[in-house]
Motif scaffolding. Structure first.
Motif, PDB file in Angstrom:
ATOM      1  N   TRP A 226      -2.271   8.661  86.139  1.00 51.18           N
ATOM      2  CA  TRP A 226      -3.331   9.597  85.773  1.00 51.18           C
ATOM      3  C   TRP A 226      -3.239  10.002  84.311  1.00 51.18           C
ATOM      4  O   TRP A 226      -4.257  10.335  83.693  1.00 51.18           O
ATOM      5  N   ARG A 227      -2.044   9.954  83.736  1.00 51.69           N
ATOM      6  CA  ARG A 227      -1.908  10.280  82.309  1.00 51.69           C
ATOM      7  C   ARG A 227      -2.682   9.284  81.456  1.00 51.69           C
ATOM      8  O   ARG A 227      -3.367   9.655  80.496  1.00 51.69           O
ATOM      9  N   GLY A 228      -2.597   8.005  81.796  1.00 52.39           N
ATOM     10  CA  GLY A 228      -3.341   6.999  81.054  1.00 52.39           C
ATOM     11  C   GLY A 228      -4.840   7.173  81.192  1.00 52.39           C
ATOM     12  O   GLY A 228      -5.588   6.978  80.226  1.00 52.39           O
ATOM     13  N   LEU A 229      -5.287   7.554  82.380  1.00 56.53           N
ATOM     14  CA  LEU A 229      -6.715   7.799  82.587  1.00 56.53           C
ATOM     15  C   LEU A 229      -7.189   8.978  81.736  1.00 56.53           C
ATOM     16  O   LEU A 229      -8.248   8.912  81.089  1.00 56.53           O
ATOM     17  N   VAL A 230      -6.414  10.056  81.712  1.00 49.05           N
ATOM     18  CA  VAL A 230      -6.784  11.229  80.918  1.00 49.05           C
ATOM     19  C   VAL A 230      -6.844  10.881  79.433  1.00 49.05           C
ATOM     20  O   VAL A 230      -7.771  11.283  78.713  1.00 49.05           O
ATOM     21  N   ILE A 231      -5.871  10.116  78.947  1.00 46.99           N
ATOM     22  CA  ILE A 231      -5.858   9.732  77.533  1.00 46.99           C
ATOM     23  C   ILE A 231      -7.066   8.862  77.204  1.00 46.99           C
ATOM     24  O   ILE A 231      -7.704   9.035  76.161  1.00 46.99           O
ATOM     25  N   ALA A 232      -7.393   7.927  78.104  1.00 47.74           N
ATOM     26  CA  ALA A 232      -8.541   7.046  77.871  1.00 47.74           C
ATOM     27  C   ALA A 232      -9.846   7.839  77.814  1.00 47.74           C
ATOM     28  O   ALA A 232     -10.695   7.616  76.937  1.00 47.74           O
ATOM     29  N   VAL A 233     -10.025   8.771  78.747  1.00 43.15           N
ATOM     30  CA  VAL A 233     -11.222   9.607  78.746  1.00 43.15           C
ATOM     31  C   VAL A 233     -11.264  10.467  77.491  1.00 43.15           C
ATOM     32  O   VAL A 233     -12.326  10.641  76.863  1.00 43.15           O
ATOM     33  N   SER A 234     -10.105  10.996  77.095  1.00 43.41           N
ATOM     34  CA  SER A 234     -10.040  11.827  75.893  1.00 43.41           C
ATOM     35  C   SER A 234     -10.417  11.031  74.647  1.00 43.41           C
ATOM     36  O   SER A 234     -11.173  11.506  73.793  1.00 43.41           O
ATOM     37  N   ASN A 235      -9.895   9.809  74.540  1.00 46.69           N
ATOM     38  CA  ASN A 235     -10.230   8.976  73.384  1.00 46.69           C
ATOM     39  C   ASN A 235     -11.724   8.659  73.342  1.00 46.69           C
ATOM     40  O   ASN A 235     -12.343   8.672  72.270  1.00 46.69           O
ATOM     41  N   ALA A 236     -12.295   8.382  74.502  1.00 45.75           N
ATOM     42  CA  ALA A 236     -13.732   8.104  74.553  1.00 45.75           C
ATOM     43  C   ALA A 236     -14.536   9.328  74.137  1.00 45.75           C
ATOM     44  O   ALA A 236     -15.517   9.218  73.385  1.00 45.75           O
ATOM     45  N   ASN A 237     -14.119  10.489  74.605  1.00 47.38           N
ATOM     46  CA  ASN A 237     -14.805  11.726  74.220  1.00 47.38           C
ATOM     47  C   ASN A 237     -14.679  11.997  72.731  1.00 47.38           C
ATOM     48  O   ASN A 237     -15.630  12.464  72.091  1.00 47.38           O
ATOM     49  N   GLY A 238     -13.492  11.734  72.175  1.00 45.13           N
ATOM     50  CA  GLY A 238     -13.309  11.953  70.746  1.00 45.13           C
ATOM     51  C   GLY A 238     -14.255  11.109  69.915  1.00 45.13           C
ATOM     52  O   GLY A 238     -14.858  11.588  68.947  1.00 45.13           O
ATOM     53  N   VAL A 239     -14.398   9.836  70.299  1.00 43.32           N
ATOM     54  CA  VAL A 239     -15.320   8.948  69.586  1.00 43.32           C
ATOM     55  C   VAL A 239     -16.759   9.423  69.760  1.00 43.32           C
ATOM     56  O   VAL A 239     -17.531   9.495  68.794  1.00 43.32           O
ATOM     57  N   PHE A 240     -17.137   9.763  70.998  1.00 41.97           N
ATOM     58  CA  PHE A 240     -18.505  10.191  71.264  1.00 41.97           C
ATOM     59  C   PHE A 240     -18.872  11.425  70.452  1.00 41.97           C
ATOM     60  O   PHE A 240     -19.918  11.454  69.781  1.00 41.97           O
ATOM     61  N   TRP A 241     -18.024  12.445  70.470  1.00 39.47           N
ATOM     62  CA  TRP A 241     -18.395  13.711  69.848  1.00 39.47           C
ATOM     63  C   TRP A 241     -18.350  13.660  68.326  1.00 39.47           C
ATOM     64  O   TRP A 241     -19.161  14.300  67.667  1.00 39.47           O
ATOM     65  N   LYS A 242     -17.435  12.895  67.745  1.00 41.81           N
ATOM     66  CA  LYS A 242     -17.426  12.846  66.279  1.00 41.81           C
ATOM     67  C   LYS A 242     -18.691  12.175  65.753  1.00 41.81           C
ATOM     68  O   LYS A 242     -19.286  12.621  64.758  1.00 41.81           O
ATOM     69  N   TYR A 243     -19.155  11.116  66.443  1.00 38.63           N
ATOM     70  CA  TYR A 243     -20.363  10.438  65.986  1.00 38.63           C
ATOM     71  C   TYR A 243     -21.628  11.225  66.355  1.00 38.63           C
ATOM     72  O   TYR A 243     -22.603  11.226  65.592  1.00 38.63           O
ATOM     73  N   MET A 244     -21.605  11.907  67.505  1.00 41.26           N
ATOM     74  CA  MET A 244     -22.769  12.718  67.859  1.00 41.26           C
ATOM     75  C   MET A 244     -22.922  13.909  66.920  1.00 41.26           C
ATOM     76  O   MET A 244     -24.043  14.245  66.502  1.00 41.26           O
ATOM     77  N   ASN A 246     -21.947  14.036  63.874  1.00 42.92           N
ATOM     78  CA  ASN A 246     -22.413  13.480  62.610  1.00 42.92           C
ATOM     79  C   ASN A 246     -23.895  13.103  62.699  1.00 42.92           C
ATOM     80  O   ASN A 246     -24.666  13.358  61.759  1.00 42.92           O
ATOM     81  N   TYR A 247     -24.299  12.519  63.828  1.00 41.85           N
ATOM     82  CA  TYR A 247     -25.705  12.136  64.026  1.00 41.85           C
ATOM     83  C   TYR A 247     -26.623  13.341  63.958  1.00 41.85           C
ATOM     84  O   TYR A 247     -27.714  13.287  63.345  1.00 41.85           O
ATOM     85  N   LEU A 248     -26.208  14.450  64.569  1.00 37.60           N
ATOM     86  CA  LEU A 248     -27.061  15.635  64.628  1.00 37.60           C
ATOM     87  C   LEU A 248     -27.197  16.357  63.289  1.00 37.60           C
ATOM     88  O   LEU A 248     -28.028  17.246  63.142  1.00 37.60           O
ATOM     89  N   LYS A 249     -26.395  15.976  62.306  1.00 32.86           N
ATOM     90  CA  LYS A 249     -26.530  16.577  60.983  1.00 32.86           C
ATOM     91  C   LYS A 249     -27.839  16.164  60.323  1.00 32.86           C
ATOM     92  O   LYS A 249     -28.388  16.895  59.507  1.00 32.86           O
ATOM     93  N   THR A 250     -28.324  14.990  60.684  1.00 31.43           N
ATOM     94  CA  THR A 250     -29.565  14.491  60.044  1.00 31.43           C
ATOM     95  C   THR A 250     -30.664  14.171  61.048  1.00 31.43           C
ATOM     96  O   THR A 250     -31.792  13.840  60.653  1.00 31.43           O
ATOM     97  N   ASN A 251     -30.358  14.283  62.353  1.00 34.19           N
ATOM     98  CA  ASN A 251     -31.359  13.968  63.377  1.00 34.19           C
ATOM     99  C   ASN A 251     -31.401  15.081  64.408  1.00 34.19           C
ATOM    100  O   ASN A 251     -30.499  15.207  65.226  1.00 34.19           O
ATOM    101  N   ARG A 252     -32.425  15.875  64.377  1.00 32.97           N
ATOM    102  CA  ARG A 252     -32.580  16.985  65.324  1.00 32.97           C
ATOM    103  C   ARG A 252     -33.966  16.969  65.945  1.00 32.97           C
ATOM    104  O   ARG A 252     -34.905  16.474  65.351  1.00 32.97           O
TER     105      ARG A 252
END
Length: 252
Positions: A226-244, A246-252
């Protein structure tokens, strides 16, 4: 008694009371330990004040690379060991550092094996295993780069990296809420850095999905339970939110 070697330990902190004492206990022998605090509201400053070899400074957070570089400038010695406030040097690594520095040139750098712990157990896969990091360097020749997140030591043409024996024990996660806090903080830092490329929302989703697949399958996070699953989900969330963000800075 202080260790007779010209080595400074440099740490930046922010609300690190839960792990800082273990970190400072591991470097008791060094005569110069610099703590640069970025606005702690817990007992971090009080804990740091308990150690006679600690020099405490307070200031703004400038991004991880620039902040660590500023903290390095406050050290007494040119040889620097960089630690995070949730890391501790093993006695074997302390001995290796001192023996190595005695014969090293300023162009040399020391690489150390970090053992990453999550809620009571070391994580061997998920991108957390075999984690060799350059943490020992001479500031006359090397220092941290300008990266706002995931900073590293900038290498030169004549740099020589050597691995040292011993380990850094990294108390990476003691509570799952730390993942959420780091995702929010780090994604905001990256989005505000001005260095991220803007992507359409479908591409952002695909990049986040690949981050999960990379961690859980390609980096064998599935073997960490379960630790690996949590890390994988966390990494995916980190990528999603940093780009989202950034996207919302110029697209609203």
């Amino acid at each position: 008694m202080p260790i007779p070697a010209s080595v400074s330990v440099v740490i930046i902190t922010r609300n690190a009371a839960a792990t800082l004492r273990q970190t400072l206990d591991s470097v008791l022998g060094f005569d110069d330990v610099v703590i640069y605090d970025n606005g702690s509201s817990d007992d971090t400053l009080r804990i740091a004040a308990d150690y006679s070899n600690v020099s405490l400074y307070e200031g703004d957070f400038l991004g991880f690379g620039p902040t660590k570089r500023h903290a390095v400038s406050l050290a007494k010695h040119d040889w620097i060991v960089s630690l995070d406030a949730d890391e501790a040097l093993s006695p074997a690594l302390v001995d290796a550092i001192l023996a190595w520095v005695d014969n090293a040139s300023p162009n040399d750098l020391g690489q150390m094996l970090r053992e990453n712990w999550m809620m009571g157990r070391p994580v061997r896969h998920s991108g957390w295993g075999n984690d060799w990091l350059i943490r020992l360097f001479n500031r006359q020749c090397h220092n941290f780069n300008d990266a706002m997140v995931h900073e590293s030591i900038a290498l030169g043409q004549h740099s020589r990296v050597q691995r040292l024996t011993g380990t850094i024990a990294h108390t990476a996660v003691t509570d799952l809420s730390q993942f959420l806090e780091k995702i929010n903080r780090y994604s905001s830092i990256r989005a505000d850095s001005g260095k991220l490329k803007s992507y359409p929302v479908p591409v952002i989703f695909i990049k986040a999905l690949f981050a999960f697949i990379r961690t859980y399958l390609l980096q064998r996070g599935c073997l960490d339970g379960w630790r690996g699953l949590v890390i994988a989900v966390s990494n995916a969330n980190g990528v999603f939110w940093k780009y989202m963000k950034n996207y919302l800075k110029t697209n609203r």
